[in-house]
Design a protein around this motif. Structure first.
Motif, PDB file in Angstrom:
ATOM      1  N   ASN A 134      12.125  15.094  18.130  1.00  0.00           N
ATOM      2  CA  ASN A 134      13.374  15.831  18.366  1.00  0.00           C
ATOM      3  C   ASN A 134      14.538  14.904  18.694  1.00  0.00           C
ATOM      4  OD1 ASN A 134      12.842  15.022  20.964  1.00  0.00           O
ATOM      5  ND2 ASN A 134      12.871  17.048  21.869  1.00  0.00           N
ATOM      6  N   TYR A 135      14.337  13.605  18.547  1.00  0.00           N
ATOM      7  CA  TYR A 135      15.408  12.646  18.810  1.00  0.00           C
ATOM      8  C   TYR A 135      15.086  11.351  18.083  1.00  0.00           C
ATOM      9  CZ  TYR A 135      18.066   9.001  21.243  1.00  0.00           C
ATOM     10  OH  TYR A 135      18.881   7.941  21.527  1.00  0.00           O
TER      11      TYR A 135
ATOM     12  N   HIS B  65      11.781  10.414  20.088  1.00  0.00           N
ATOM     13  CA  HIS B  65      11.162  11.223  21.120  1.00  0.00           C
ATOM     14  C   HIS B  65      10.229  12.218  20.451  1.00  0.00           C
ATOM     15  CE1 HIS B  65      14.593  10.578  24.275  1.00  0.00           C
ATOM     16  NE2 HIS B  65      13.919   9.470  23.995  1.00  0.00           N
ATOM     17  N   LYS B  66       8.980  12.180  20.875  1.00  0.00           N
ATOM     18  CA  LYS B  66       7.973  13.085  20.331  1.00  0.00           C
ATOM     19  C   LYS B  66       7.591  14.082  21.405  1.00  0.00           C
ATOM     20  CE  LYS B  66       3.010  12.856  19.408  1.00  0.00           C
ATOM     21  NZ  LYS B  66       2.875  14.118  18.728  1.00  0.00           N
ATOM     22  N   VAL B  67       7.662  15.361  21.046  1.00  0.00           N
ATOM     23  CA  VAL B  67       7.342  16.412  22.002  1.00  0.00           C
ATOM     24  C   VAL B  67       5.927  16.901  21.755  1.00  0.00           C
ATOM     25  CG1 VAL B  67       7.942  18.709  22.813  1.00  0.00           C
ATOM     26  CG2 VAL B  67       9.751  17.110  22.143  1.00  0.00           C
ATOM     27  N   SER B  68       5.161  16.976  22.850  1.00  0.00           N
ATOM     28  CA  SER B  68       3.808  17.524  22.788  1.00  0.00           C
ATOM     29  C   SER B  68       3.655  18.463  23.974  1.00  0.00           C
ATOM     30  CB  SER B  68       2.772  16.400  22.847  1.00  0.00           C
ATOM     31  OG  SER B  68       1.457  16.935  22.833  1.00  0.00           O
TER      32      SER B  68
ATOM     33  N   SER C 267      20.455  16.281  19.592  1.00  0.00           N
ATOM     34  CA  SER C 267      19.562  17.379  19.223  1.00  0.00           C
ATOM     35  C   SER C 267      20.256  18.368  18.296  1.00  0.00           C
ATOM     36  CB  SER C 267      19.053  18.094  20.479  1.00  0.00           C
ATOM     37  OG  SER C 267      20.150  18.568  21.250  1.00  0.00           O
TER      38      SER C 267
ATOM     39  N   SER D 216       7.117  16.715  15.238  1.00  0.00           N
ATOM     40  CA  SER D 216       7.258  16.812  16.684  1.00  0.00           C
ATOM     41  C   SER D 216       8.399  15.955  17.222  1.00  0.00           C
ATOM     42  CB  SER D 216       5.946  16.386  17.368  1.00  0.00           C
ATOM     43  OG  SER D 216       5.633  15.042  17.031  1.00  0.00           O
TER      44      SER D 216
ATOM     45  N   THR E 236       7.420  14.881  26.747  1.00  0.00           N
ATOM     46  CA  THR E 236       8.179  14.134  25.743  1.00  0.00           C
ATOM     47  C   THR E 236       7.784  12.664  25.824  1.00  0.00           C
ATOM     48  OG1 THR E 236      10.042  15.658  25.791  1.00  0.00           O
ATOM     49  CG2 THR E 236      10.454  13.454  24.924  1.00  0.00           C
ATOM     50  N   TYR E 237       7.336  12.123  24.710  1.00  0.00           N
ATOM     51  CA  TYR E 237       6.940  10.718  24.650  1.00  0.00           C
ATOM     52  C   TYR E 237       8.054   9.909  23.998  1.00  0.00           C
ATOM     53  CZ  TYR E 237       2.276  12.579  25.541  1.00  0.00           C
ATOM     54  OH  TYR E 237       1.197  13.217  26.086  1.00  0.00           O
ATOM     55  N   GLN E 238       8.342   8.761  24.572  1.00  0.00           N
ATOM     56  CA  GLN E 238       9.330   7.862  23.998  1.00  0.00           C
ATOM     57  C   GLN E 238       8.601   6.804  23.172  1.00  0.00           C
ATOM     58  OE1 GLN E 238      12.469   6.465  26.576  1.00  0.00           O
ATOM     59  NE2 GLN E 238      12.141   8.144  28.007  1.00  0.00           N
TER      60      GLN E 238
END
Length: 119
Positions: free
Chosen positions: A32-33, A98-101, A53, A30, A105-107
């Protein structure tokens, strides 16, 4: 969940080298950065280097030509090779992801590793 663990910091003389590692574990699909940041005493945290990205790299002007960001996807690890270190490179170096859910987006930050460059 994603965990980030940095290692490789230490004390080095000016002109020396260090290699930092950031090992990611958990739901890494998950992410993306990813990038490296640092915070010097009394200063704000700043970007050192990161992957875009699209997979290209971005560097702060102050480290261009001296630092190299890389990653080993087989080991889920990101690296920062730091050469020709200067006293002004001293600080705590952090790994960020960076986690995408869904649409959020969570840092995420690692705990940091201290880099001290003596003159």
């Amino acid at each position: 969940q994603v965990q980030l663990v940095e290692s490789g910091g230490g004390l080095v003389q000016a002109g020396g080298s260090l290699r930092l590692s950031c090992a990611a574990s958990g739901s890494i699909f998950s992410i993306n950065y990813m990038g490296w940041y640092r915070q010097a005493p009394g200063k704000q945290r700043e970007l050192v280097a990161s992957f875009t990205s699209g997979g290209s790299t971005v560097y702060a002007d102050s480290v261009k030509g001296r630092f190299t960001i890389s990653r080993d996807n087989t080991k889920n690890t990101m690296y920062l090779q730091m050469n020709s270190l200067k006293p002004e490179d001293t600080g705590v170096y952090y790994c960020k992801a960076h986690k995408v859910s869904g649409t959020i987006t969570y840092q995420l930050w690692g705990q940091g590793t201290q880099v001290t460059v003596s003159s």
